[in-house]
Design a protein around this motif. Structure first.
Motif, mmCIF file in Angstrom:
data_model
loop_
_atom_site.group_PDB
_atom_site.id
_atom_site.type_symbol
_atom_site.label_atom_id
_atom_site.label_comp_id
_atom_site.label_asym_id
_atom_site.label_seq_id
_atom_site.Cartn_x
_atom_site.Cartn_y
_atom_site.Cartn_z
ATOM 1 N N LYS A 541 -69.793 26.571 -18.183
ATOM 2 C CA LYS A 541 -68.438 26.088 -17.903
ATOM 3 C C LYS A 541 -67.993 25.093 -18.979
ATOM 4 O O LYS A 541 -68.778 24.238 -19.404
ATOM 5 C CB LYS A 541 -68.394 25.407 -16.528
ATOM 6 C CG LYS A 541 -68.481 26.385 -15.387
ATOM 7 C CD LYS A 541 -68.569 25.653 -14.065
ATOM 8 C CE LYS A 541 -68.793 26.663 -12.934
ATOM 9 N NZ LYS A 541 -69.063 25.977 -11.662
ATOM 10 N N ASN A 594 -65.072 24.069 -9.621
ATOM 11 C CA ASN A 594 -64.712 25.120 -10.575
ATOM 12 C C ASN A 594 -63.204 25.128 -10.892
ATOM 13 O O ASN A 594 -62.550 26.160 -10.854
ATOM 14 C CB ASN A 594 -65.154 26.485 -10.027
ATOM 15 C CG ASN A 594 -65.417 27.463 -11.160
ATOM 16 O OD1 ASN A 594 -65.440 27.068 -12.319
ATOM 17 N ND2 ASN A 594 -65.595 28.723 -10.826
ATOM 18 N N CYS A 597 -62.277 25.315 -15.507
ATOM 19 C CA CYS A 597 -63.570 25.426 -16.178
ATOM 20 C C CYS A 597 -63.783 26.850 -16.697
ATOM 21 O O CYS A 597 -64.569 27.616 -16.120
ATOM 22 C CB CYS A 597 -64.710 25.070 -15.221
ATOM 23 S SG CYS A 597 -64.965 23.313 -15.032
#
Ligand code: ZN
Ligand code: ZN
Ligand code: FE
Length: 758
Positions: A541, A594, A597
């Motif tokens: 990420k 998340n 990312c």
């Protein structure tokens, strides 16, 4: 008289870099030496010669043409045809006529030659004349507005030659015969120094004042060949620091110019190949090992300093009087704008930085930055291809006629196809800057005209947001999107004229992947038309997307979070101690949830992460600073490396856990960096061996910005060669995105050839 002694008439057509390099006078000299009659003429599509000669004479003549041709010339083809016998007296050079739309090459600029430097002391009308040149040297591409290369097609046009210059211009025996930028103290361009309220026109006084200012630690803006420079004493820390602040250029090293080869010995380590490159007619900036005697703010802690030698007559004349052996000579621009080329901008924009601004009254038509190169395994490699390299074409085996390749965004060069030649533009720069984008579109128009290209197909990067992609789409021409890393590999293949399946290793910062992720650590099986992604660095990420590039600590934290989860904080990692807790919390929550990312397999981000984890560089003040600092930390003593795993992607957990363990055990950064680089090299070897086993391919092509890492390039090349691979890396074009357009061009050509374009 037997048949061999009978004179016939021959027509000879020579193509290649044969204009603006003293080719016609050269032909004249050898023709008269061989006592042949005929003529020589420049046309758009090359040099034409007609001669009366016997069979033997024509052979000897052609041999001389091939073997004695001027240094900067480059003959590509010589076609000799016997034609109807003609009676011709003497040997003449006849005036250029625009006979066809075909063109030959436009010469890059050539550093002032030794003969001209000698003439500065002896030729009465050119004593200390700062624009001296001859058919073997001087400005070319920077002053050319159109072809054929004649004076009225250049920015020398406003200067009317004096009688003395004209007599040299028409004298076939003179070294300045048909030298288009020919000029002297009476008739040519002149310098003018703007020093506060004073305007100095007298050249002796200009040199004296410039020397005094530089010696006193002042900054002087100097108009160069392809744009302005900013100069100051490279040994005066206070001066260099002031220049750095004024230029708003945080940590990026400055280039310096030494007065001579002798003078640089005290300051840098230069080997034979580096010296050859420095003193070649291209005189690029060459990265060399610094001995630490320059002001610290020149190289900002890097061991490599970019150095160059004088290439304009002015540089030579300056160093005759200057008490300094070395000056900073950095591009005259404000932060990311293109290098300034016109006098008004020079005076207005650089006048606030510099104590004095030195200009001259000839226009720079085509902007060129100093080219930058380094030597690895005794071969020159280009980081920036501009002055004295552009616009020399790259010869191909494939027809690329009418294709325009838009290039990348951050380090842009574009490319145009003309028959089997790729004409790669000079370094353009970062298109996100408005002035640079203008320079881009202006240069494209100029290249179309100069090289008579009418694009019928446009190749662009797959990244929808690249400004080069948007530009390409606005052209209303058939388009073809090219994957970034495929283009990198093909760019290198094109240089080496490869047209087959190869193993391609493309390692760089970022490139748009065909799965929508950000690629950059790619192991491909590919040919000119297509590619298959064999493996890649595992996805990680990138917190904040592109923002992570400026903050390498974010990448380090991302890897830590990936492998340790929330318990990363128990590791008490040193590099996080200086980062504000709220910023860390923000990044962690982005990783957890998340949010923003995107996934990346970027090699650049991997190097960023290791540079930050070791606390070598947690924040980047310029592009690729962290990987550069990580490379600089190598001591090459440790023979160890870290573990890794390879399947559909290359797993790096063991590598990162190994580094964390070493950090906890107090292992030095030098050792960690060395072990890390060796790991990457081992990964590459393991991958290519596996690929060779499966595909039975032995050719490995290396490309992408990460191969500017000299340690990586040197060891990978040597290790692969030792393992029986045929290894190819960039030599004529940059391995970074500056070479990308060449790959785009050739892929588009191959797909067109195979009817793969809808
Ligand atoms: Zn010369
Ligand atoms: Zn003159
Ligand atoms: Fe790239």
């Amino acid at each position: 008289m037997n048949k061999a002694e009978e004179a016939n008439t021959y027509q000879i057509h020579i193509q290649g870099l044969v204009q603006g390099v003293g080719f016609r006078p050269f032909i004249y000299r050898i023709a008269t030496h061989h006592k042949l009659s005929g003529w020589v003429e420049n046309r758009n599509d090359g040099v034409f010669i007609k001669v009366n000669a016997t069979d033997r004479e024509i052979q000897d003549f052609i041999t001389s043409v091939k073997e004695e041709s001027p240094e900067a010339s480059n003959i590509f083809t010589i076609e000799t045809t016997k034609i109807k016998n003609e009676k011709i007296k003497d040997f003449r050079i006849i005036k250029s006529e625009n006979k066809s739309d075909e063109i030959t090459e436009v010469s890059p600029d050539i550093a002032v030659c030794k003969d001209c430097i000698d003439d500065l002391k002896t030729q009465s009308h050119r004593i200390d004349y700062p624009f001296i040149n001859c058919t073997n040297c001087g400005p070319r591409f920077t002053i050319i507005q159109d072809i054929p290369y004649d004076r009225d097609m250049t920015t020398m046009n406003p200067f009317k030659m004096c009688n003395e210059c004209n007599s040299e211009y028409v004298n076939v025996l003179d070294r300045r015969f048909h030298a288009q930028p020919l000029a002297c103290n009476t008739c040519g361009p002149t310098y003018r120094l703007h020093h506060g309220e004073r305007v100095i026109n007298n050249f002796e006084e200009i040199i004296r004042t410039t020397c005094e200012l530089l010696e006193q630690g002042e900054i002087v803006a100097i108009k160069g060949l392809g744009g302005f420079h900013l100069a100051c004493d490279a040994t005066n820390e206070e001066a260099v620091k002031r220049l750095r602040e004024a230029k708003n250029r945080d940590g990026k090293p400055f280039a310096v110019m030494f007065s001579s080869v002798e003078a640089m010995q005290d300051y840098v380590e230069v080997d034979r190949s580096e010296q050859d490159l420095l003193t070649s007619w291209r005189t690029p900036i060459v990265l060399t090992k610094d001995k630490g005697k320059l002001a610290p703010s020149v190289s900002m802690g890097f061991q490599n300093t970019g150095i160059m030698l004088p290439y304009m007559p002015f540089h030579h004349l300056l160093f005759v009087k200057l008490k300094l052996a070395v000056i900073v000579l950095t591009s005259g621009n404000i932060s990311n704008e293109p290098i300034i080329i016109n006098n008004e901008d020079g005076l207005n924009k650089l006048g606030s930085i510099a104590k004095a601004v030195l200009i001259y009254n000839r226009e720079i038509y085509n902007r060129t930055d100093d080219s930058v190169a380094f030597i690895t395994n005794d071969k020159p490699r280009l980081i920036r291809r501009s002055r004295s390299y552009a616009p020399s074409p790259i010869r191909l085996k494939i027809n690329v006629e009418g294709i325009f390749a838009a290039g990348a965004e951050l380090v842009n060069c574009f490319c145009m196809g003309r028959e089997k030649q790729a004409i790669l533009s000079q370094h353009i720069g970062d298109l996100k800057n408005l002035e640079t984008l203008d320079f881009y579109s202006e240069s494209i128009s100029r290249f179309k005209k100069l090289f008579r290209v009418k694009p019928t197909l446009v190749a662009h990067d797959l990244h929808p947001d690249y400004l080069s992609t948007r530009f390409a789409k606005e052209l209303n021409l058939p388009l073809i999107g090219i994957q970034h890393h495929h283009a990198h590999i093909v760019s290198c293949m094109a240089e080496h004229q490869l047209d087959e399946k190869v193993i391609g290793i493309a390692l760089d910062g970022v490139g748009y992947g065909d799965d929508g992720n950000t690629w950059g650590g790619e192991f491909l099986i590919c040919d000119l038309a297509d590619y298959h992604r064999y493996t890649h660095f595992e996805y990680i990420k990138m917190p904040g997307g592109d923002r992570a590039t400026k903050h390498p600590w974010r990448m380090a934290l991302s890897y830590m979070y990936q492998y340790y989860g929330d318990s990363y904080s128990e590791l008490k990692l040193e590099f996080l101690k200086d980062i504000p807790q709220n910023e860390i919390d923000l990044v962690v929550s982005m990783l957890q949830k998340n949010i923003n990312c995107p996934l990346t397999s970027s090699t650049g981000r991997l190097f960023d992460a290791v540079a930050a984890l070791t606390n070598i560089c947690t924040e980047a003040s310029f592009h690729a600073e962290a990987p550069m600092r990580l490379e600089a930390a190598i001591d090459d003593i440790s023979k160890d490396s870290y573990e890794f795993k390879m399947n559909s992607s290359i797993k790096l957990e063991a590598l990162f856990k190994g580094i964390v363990k070493d950090l906890q055990n107090g292992i030095s950064n030098a050792e960690i960096s060395t072990k890390f680089h060796r790991t990457i090299i081992n990964i590459i070897l393991a991958a290519v061996c596996k690929m060779r086993g499966e595909y039975n391919i032995n050719k490995v092509v290396l490309s992408g910005g990460s191969f500017q890492n000299r340690y990586l390039l040197q060891y990978v090349e040597n290790l692969l060669t030792a393992n029986g691979f045929e290894t190819y890396a960039h030599e004529k074009t940059p391995t970074n995105d500056g070479g990308l357009a060449l790959g785009q061009l050739v892929i588009a050509a191959k797909k067109r050839e195979l009817n793969m374009i809808d």
